[in-house]
Structures are given as structure tokens and as C-alpha cells.
Design a protein around this motif. Structure first.
Motif, PDB file in Angstrom:
ATOM      1  N   ASN A 180     -23.607 -97.515 -12.498  1.00 26.81           N
ATOM      2  CA  ASN A 180     -22.557 -97.968 -11.584  1.00 26.81           C
ATOM      3  C   ASN A 180     -21.558 -98.854 -12.327  1.00 26.81           C
ATOM      4  O   ASN A 180     -21.518-100.073 -12.120  1.00 26.81           O
ATOM      5  CB  ASN A 180     -23.173 -98.751 -10.417  1.00 26.81           C
ATOM      6  N   ALA A 204     -18.385 -99.298 -12.032  1.00 29.96           N
ATOM      7  CA  ALA A 204     -17.454-100.040 -11.168  1.00 29.96           C
ATOM      8  C   ALA A 204     -18.136-101.256 -10.552  1.00 29.96           C
ATOM      9  O   ALA A 204     -17.550-102.342 -10.457  1.00 29.96           O
ATOM     10  CB  ALA A 204     -16.904 -99.126 -10.076  1.00 29.96           C
ATOM     11  N   LEU A 205     -19.384-101.089 -10.133  1.00 27.97           N
ATOM     12  CA  LEU A 205     -20.144-102.207  -9.569  1.00 27.97           C
ATOM     13  C   LEU A 205     -20.412-103.271 -10.621  1.00 27.97           C
ATOM     14  O   LEU A 205     -20.251-104.474 -10.363  1.00 27.97           O
ATOM     15  CB  LEU A 205     -21.459-101.694  -8.985  1.00 27.97           C
ATOM     16  N   SER A 241     -17.046-105.113 -11.361  1.00 30.27           N
ATOM     17  CA  SER A 241     -16.608-105.994 -10.272  1.00 30.27           C
ATOM     18  C   SER A 241     -17.554-107.182 -10.116  1.00 30.27           C
ATOM     19  O   SER A 241     -17.121-108.283  -9.762  1.00 30.27           O
ATOM     20  CB  SER A 241     -16.498-105.214  -8.957  1.00 30.27           C
ATOM     21  N   GLU A 266     -14.033-106.465  -3.258  1.00 33.04           N
ATOM     22  CA  GLU A 266     -14.193-105.323  -4.163  1.00 33.04           C
ATOM     23  C   GLU A 266     -15.655-105.140  -4.549  1.00 33.04           C
ATOM     24  O   GLU A 266     -16.167-104.011  -4.597  1.00 33.04           O
ATOM     25  CB  GLU A 266     -13.345-105.529  -5.417  1.00 33.04           C
ATOM     26  N   ASN A 291     -18.021-101.841  -3.669  1.00 36.24           N
ATOM     27  CA  ASN A 291     -18.757-101.096  -4.693  1.00 36.24           C
ATOM     28  C   ASN A 291     -20.257-101.084  -4.411  1.00 36.24           C
ATOM     29  O   ASN A 291     -20.933-100.075  -4.644  1.00 36.24           O
ATOM     30  CB  ASN A 291     -18.480-101.686  -6.074  1.00 36.24           C
ATOM     31  N   LYS A 313     -21.251 -98.377  -1.972  1.00 37.89           N
ATOM     32  CA  LYS A 313     -21.159 -96.990  -2.445  1.00 37.89           C
ATOM     33  C   LYS A 313     -22.171 -96.654  -3.536  1.00 37.89           C
ATOM     34  O   LYS A 313     -22.243 -95.506  -3.978  1.00 37.89           O
ATOM     35  CB  LYS A 313     -19.748 -96.728  -2.989  1.00 37.89           C
ATOM     36  N   SER A 314     -22.943 -97.634  -3.975  1.00 40.33           N
ATOM     37  CA  SER A 314     -23.758 -97.459  -5.176  1.00 40.33           C
ATOM     38  C   SER A 314     -25.186 -97.018  -4.882  1.00 40.33           C
ATOM     39  O   SER A 314     -25.773 -97.389  -3.866  1.00 40.33           O
ATOM     40  CB  SER A 314     -23.805 -98.775  -5.969  1.00 40.33           C
TER      41      SER A 314
END
Length: 208
Positions: free
Chosen positions: A66, A68-69, A72, A98, A102, A105-106
């Protein structure tokens, strides 16, 4: 220290640089900046190490990654620990939003002690596993949750746990009793989420 951010140096042996750059993809990095005195040069991370592509694998066989996670989370924790007055942290709420998006969605990982070897895609049945919890310095109990397989392996260095993949809405019922929340990546950022914070994420990003 620049702009109130604590800066620390880490030394890497030359033979570890390859693995470091490979893992940097999982952290969401896309560029490497080389400093030589006042001179600065930038190189795209993919030019050094190509980003792996797991998209052709079935979802249950794809490693949990992940970027993006992770990115962020680092931005949020960096701003949270920034050594300036709290009122000057004007973008903290935006970074938190944000991060929450994330998280929603992870695919996340938790360590369990299962009574049989779990295969990708196996569903956990009640009574077939034991959860693992960790305590912070104050003795508060948390459910350890990992943003990617690299963080899980860091925690599972003695290979005593199996990793189970879940989304945050499925993890929420596991936070009960003496467990007072989740702790994301306990060996690194150690981001704590209370039940109230988790419920806030579910309310914002999930429909029930």
C-alpha cells in the motif's frame, strides 16, 4: 533541522542499497535525491530499480503493498511530530483525511496463530485461530495491523505468526474487550487508532 522537521541520517552498506531502493517503491517514493555538498541531482526511482508489477496475479496471491497508505502515513506522522506550535500545523487535518481515505481502501495484514497452515484466500473460521496483541509503554493493549508485507515480516522475524489479509471494516469487530484500538506498523510509525477514530473512518467511507 529544516522547517521544524527532525532530520536523522541513516548509514547503508553498499550491498544493501539495492534492496533499499526496491523497498522504497513499497513506501510510495518515486524519486531519489543525491546530495554532494551544495550540488543536488534527482533521479527517478524506477530508473534505478523498476517497480514490480503484480497486477497479473490473482488478488489473493498479490503481496500486500500500500504505497499510497505508507506515504500518507509518513506525511501525517511527520507533520504531527513537527516541532512548531500546534496552531501552525495548518494542513494536519488535510493530511489526516488523506490518510483515512487510504486506510479505507487498503488491504491490511494482521498476525494470527492459526491451528492449520493458511493458504491465500482461506477464510478464518471462529475458533480456528488466536489473535495477537501488543502493548505500548503504558501497558495499553492494541491489535497490531500492518500496511504491507514488509512491515509484517519485520514484526514476524521469528516466523511464529501467519498473516491474514483484511480490510479495516472487517478488522473493526476484533477491537473489543481489553483491546483499546489498532496500532499501524508497530515496529516503525506506530500509528494508534482508537475505536472512535476507526468508527469515524467507517462512517465516512463505508456504507452499512
Amino acid at each position: 533541522m529544516e522547517k521544524g522537521y527532525p532530520i536523522y541520517g541513516v548509514f547503508f552498506e553498499k550491498d544493501r542499497l539495492g534492496s533499499f531502493f526496491a523497498e522504497a517503491h513499497a513506501l510510495g517514493f518515486n524519486q531519489v535525491v543525491f546530495m554532494d555538498g551544495d550540488r543536488k541531482s534527482c533521479v527517478g526511482l524506477s530508473e534505478i530499480v523498476p517497480e514490480p508489477d503484480f497486477s497479473k496475479l490473482p488478488i489473493e496471491r498479490q503481496p500486500v503493498l500500500n504505497p499510497a497508505l505508507q506515504l500518507s502515513s509518513m506525511y501525517f506522522m511527520q507533520e504531527l511530530s513537527r516541532q512548531i506550535p500546534a496552531e501552525e500545523k495548518s494542513n494536519l487535518q488535510e493530511l489526516e483525511e488523506e490518510l483515512a481515505a487510504n486506510l479505507s481502501k487498503s488491504r491490511l495484514m494482521i498476525p494470527v496463530v492459526a491451528k492449520k497452515l493458511l493458504k491465500p484466500g482461506d477464510k478464518l473460521e471462529k475458533g480456528s485461530f488466536d489473535l495477537t496483541f501488543v502493548k505500548d509503554k503504558e501497558g495499553v493493549m492494541f491489535l497490531p495491523v500492518f500496511a504491507d508485507v514488509l512491515e509484517f515480516n519485520l514484526f514476524n522475524d521469528k516466523k511464529q505468526f501467519q498473516g491474514v489479509v483484511m480490510t479495516i471494516d472487517r478488522l473493526r469487530p476484533l477491537v473489543q474487550g481489553k483491546c483499546e484500538g489498532m496500532i499501524i506498523n508497530p515496529r516503525s510509525m506506530a500509528l494508534k487508532l482508537t475505536p472512535k477514530m476507526i468508527d469515524g473512518i467507517l462512517k465516512r467511507f463505508f456504507e452499512f
